[in-house]
Design a protein around this motif. Structure first.
Motif, PDB file in Angstrom:
ATOM      1  N   LEU A 192     -16.924   6.525  -6.327  1.00  0.00           N
ATOM      2  CA  LEU A 192     -15.447   6.387  -7.249  1.00  0.00           C
ATOM      3  C   LEU A 192     -14.679   7.911  -6.448  1.00  0.00           C
ATOM      4  O   LEU A 192     -13.384   7.618  -7.106  1.00  0.00           O
ATOM      5  N   LEU A 193     -15.258   8.963  -5.665  1.00  0.00           N
ATOM      6  CA  LEU A 193     -14.465   9.359  -5.373  1.00  0.00           C
ATOM      7  C   LEU A 193     -13.337   9.381  -4.129  1.00  0.00           C
ATOM      8  O   LEU A 193     -11.639   9.391  -3.981  1.00  0.00           O
ATOM      9  N   LEU A 194     -13.561   8.500  -3.374  1.00  0.00           N
ATOM     10  CA  LEU A 194     -13.107   8.011  -2.379  1.00  0.00           C
ATOM     11  C   LEU A 194     -11.914   7.570  -2.940  1.00  0.00           C
ATOM     12  O   LEU A 194     -10.786   6.795  -2.696  1.00  0.00           O
ATOM     13  N   ILE A 195     -12.176   6.346  -3.786  1.00  0.00           N
ATOM     14  CA  ILE A 195     -11.448   5.447  -4.302  1.00  0.00           C
ATOM     15  C   ILE A 195     -10.346   6.263  -5.123  1.00  0.00           C
ATOM     16  O   ILE A 195      -8.989   6.052  -4.978  1.00  0.00           O
ATOM     17  N   GLY A 196     -11.114   6.860  -5.686  1.00  0.00           N
ATOM     18  CA  GLY A 196      -9.750   7.950  -6.899  1.00  0.00           C
ATOM     19  C   GLY A 196      -8.783   8.593  -5.933  1.00  0.00           C
ATOM     20  O   GLY A 196      -7.433   8.928  -6.185  1.00  0.00           O
ATOM     21  N   LEU A 197      -9.094   9.561  -4.313  1.00  0.00           N
ATOM     22  CA  LEU A 197      -8.262   9.644  -3.448  1.00  0.00           C
ATOM     23  C   LEU A 197      -7.790   9.162  -2.728  1.00  0.00           C
ATOM     24  O   LEU A 197      -6.312   8.790  -2.750  1.00  0.00           O
ATOM     25  N   MET A 198      -8.044   7.410  -2.260  1.00  0.00           N
ATOM     26  CA  MET A 198      -7.081   6.445  -2.163  1.00  0.00           C
ATOM     27  C   MET A 198      -6.274   6.362  -2.729  1.00  0.00           C
ATOM     28  O   MET A 198      -4.905   6.141  -2.470  1.00  0.00           O
ATOM     29  N   LEU A 199      -6.413   6.352  -4.100  1.00  0.00           N
ATOM     30  CA  LEU A 199      -5.529   5.891  -5.390  1.00  0.00           C
ATOM     31  C   LEU A 199      -4.184   6.644  -4.982  1.00  0.00           C
ATOM     32  O   LEU A 199      -2.960   6.182  -5.501  1.00  0.00           O
ATOM     33  N   VAL A 200      -4.247   7.963  -4.426  1.00  0.00           N
ATOM     34  CA  VAL A 200      -2.660   8.881  -4.642  1.00  0.00           C
ATOM     35  C   VAL A 200      -1.832   8.641  -3.602  1.00  0.00           C
ATOM     36  O   VAL A 200      -0.640   8.614  -4.264  1.00  0.00           O
ATOM     37  N   PRO A 201      -2.603   8.062  -1.923  1.00  0.00           N
ATOM     38  CA  PRO A 201      -0.831   7.444  -2.055  1.00  0.00           C
ATOM     39  C   PRO A 201      -0.486   6.321  -2.153  1.00  0.00           C
ATOM     40  O   PRO A 201       1.061   6.106  -1.753  1.00  0.00           O
ATOM     41  N   ILE A 202      -1.338   5.568  -2.402  1.00  0.00           N
ATOM     42  CA  ILE A 202      -1.265   3.810  -3.346  1.00  0.00           C
ATOM     43  C   ILE A 202      -0.184   3.885  -4.486  1.00  0.00           C
ATOM     44  O   ILE A 202       1.133   3.475  -4.644  1.00  0.00           O
ATOM     45  N   ILE A 203      -0.468   5.615  -5.276  1.00  0.00           N
ATOM     46  CA  ILE A 203       0.634   5.433  -7.075  1.00  0.00           C
ATOM     47  C   ILE A 203       1.386   6.145  -6.296  1.00  0.00           C
ATOM     48  O   ILE A 203       3.049   5.941  -6.305  1.00  0.00           O
ATOM     49  N   LEU A 204       1.481   7.253  -4.907  1.00  0.00           N
ATOM     50  CA  LEU A 204       2.694   8.065  -4.555  1.00  0.00           C
ATOM     51  C   LEU A 204       3.883   6.188  -4.298  1.00  0.00           C
ATOM     52  O   LEU A 204       4.909   6.956  -4.268  1.00  0.00           O
ATOM     53  N   LEU A 205       3.110   5.648  -3.139  1.00  0.00           N
ATOM     54  CA  LEU A 205       4.009   4.583  -3.011  1.00  0.00           C
ATOM     55  C   LEU A 205       4.918   3.491  -3.649  1.00  0.00           C
ATOM     56  O   LEU A 205       5.999   3.856  -3.963  1.00  0.00           O
ATOM     57  N   PHE A 206       4.451   3.105  -4.749  1.00  0.00           N
ATOM     58  CA  PHE A 206       5.340   3.395  -5.995  1.00  0.00           C
ATOM     59  C   PHE A 206       5.861   3.612  -6.730  1.00  0.00           C
ATOM     60  O   PHE A 206       6.983   3.215  -7.202  1.00  0.00           O
ATOM     61  N   ILE A 207       5.185   4.688  -6.769  1.00  0.00           N
ATOM     62  CA  ILE A 207       6.631   5.940  -7.415  1.00  0.00           C
ATOM     63  C   ILE A 207       7.957   5.969  -7.002  1.00  0.00           C
ATOM     64  O   ILE A 207       9.148   5.789  -7.289  1.00  0.00           O
ATOM     65  N   LEU A 208       7.443   5.966  -5.214  1.00  0.00           N
ATOM     66  CA  LEU A 208       8.519   5.614  -5.072  1.00  0.00           C
ATOM     67  C   LEU A 208       9.401   4.817  -4.373  1.00  0.00           C
ATOM     68  O   LEU A 208      10.489   4.362  -4.521  1.00  0.00           O
ATOM     69  N   PHE A 209       8.867   3.711  -4.619  1.00  0.00           N
ATOM     70  CA  PHE A 209       9.518   2.241  -4.738  1.00  0.00           C
ATOM     71  C   PHE A 209      10.521   2.690  -6.143  1.00  0.00           C
ATOM     72  O   PHE A 209      11.344   2.465  -5.924  1.00  0.00           O
TER      73      PHE A 209
END
Length: 214
Positions: A192-209
């Protein structure tokens, strides 16, 4: 290290198509991911471009990663699900690339990187503690690599100063992660922690997009 017939077949077909593409520009152009052609209806390029590579170093890097992780993943998920991860990751990587660059005339890309990232990230989710070698030399825990590489990919898309298909990498990684979690839901609780940490750059990507900053 033994190699399964399925992985060997993928490597062989990709090698043959890459060889043909590198020696025949018309063939290369006909099957590469060309944003204008895809927008005009040539959707098959979303798949065919995954068997072409821009040069032999590009091909070798991708196929070496497949060699090291393909059989490991297949042993854990079976042949059919492995093939599903490989090709869905390839397609999702190119679909995300299309979504992000559909208005960038002349954009072209090739490579199995989306599929390879799907295989790699699915393998990492199964065993986050295994060690990876950056450039096959420098050891790093796979969970750390998973987070850092996603951040690097977002940075690469933001800078746009290289010829790497970062969007395909991210799309393939997302597809591989989602598919392996569907296959083994227990991994959500375990990592769960790893998934949460990987979500950070993914969410950042879509915010920037969404803000038009890519």
């Amino acid at each position: 290290m033994d190699i399964s017939p399925v992985v060997l077949a993928i490597m062989a077909i990709t090698g043959i198509v890459t060889y043909k593409g590198l020696n025949d520009f018309n063939f290369f152009y006909k099957y590469c991911f060309d944003i204008d052609a895809v927008r005009a209806g040539e959707k098959q390029r979303i798949l065919t471009s995954g068997f072409l590579h821009v040069d032999w170093m590009h091909f070798i890097f991708n196929m070496m990663t497949l060699y090291f992780f393909g059989d490991y993943l297949m042993q854990n998920v079976g042949v059919v699900f492995f093939i599903l991860i490989y090709f869905v990751s390839m397609i999702v990587g190119n679909l995300i690339t299309y979504q992000m660059y559909q208005h960038k005339a002349g954009y072209r890309a090739v490579g199995a990187s989306g599929a390879i990232m799907g295989v790699l990230y699915a393998s990492i989710m199964i065993n986050p503690d295994m060690m990876l070698g950056i450039f096959f030399i420098i050891p790093i825990p796979s969970y750390l690599f998973a987070i850092l590489y996603l951040l690097y990919s977002v940075y690469g898309m933001r800078q746009q100063n290289d010829n790497i298909g970062h969007s395909a990498h991210i799309g393939g990684a997302i597809a591989g992660l989602l598919l392996i979690l569907l296959k083994f839901p227990i991994l959500i609780q375990q990592n769960l922690l790893l998934i949460g940490l990987m979500l950070v750059p993914i969410i950042l990507l879509f915010i920037l997009f969404k803000k038009g900053k890519l």
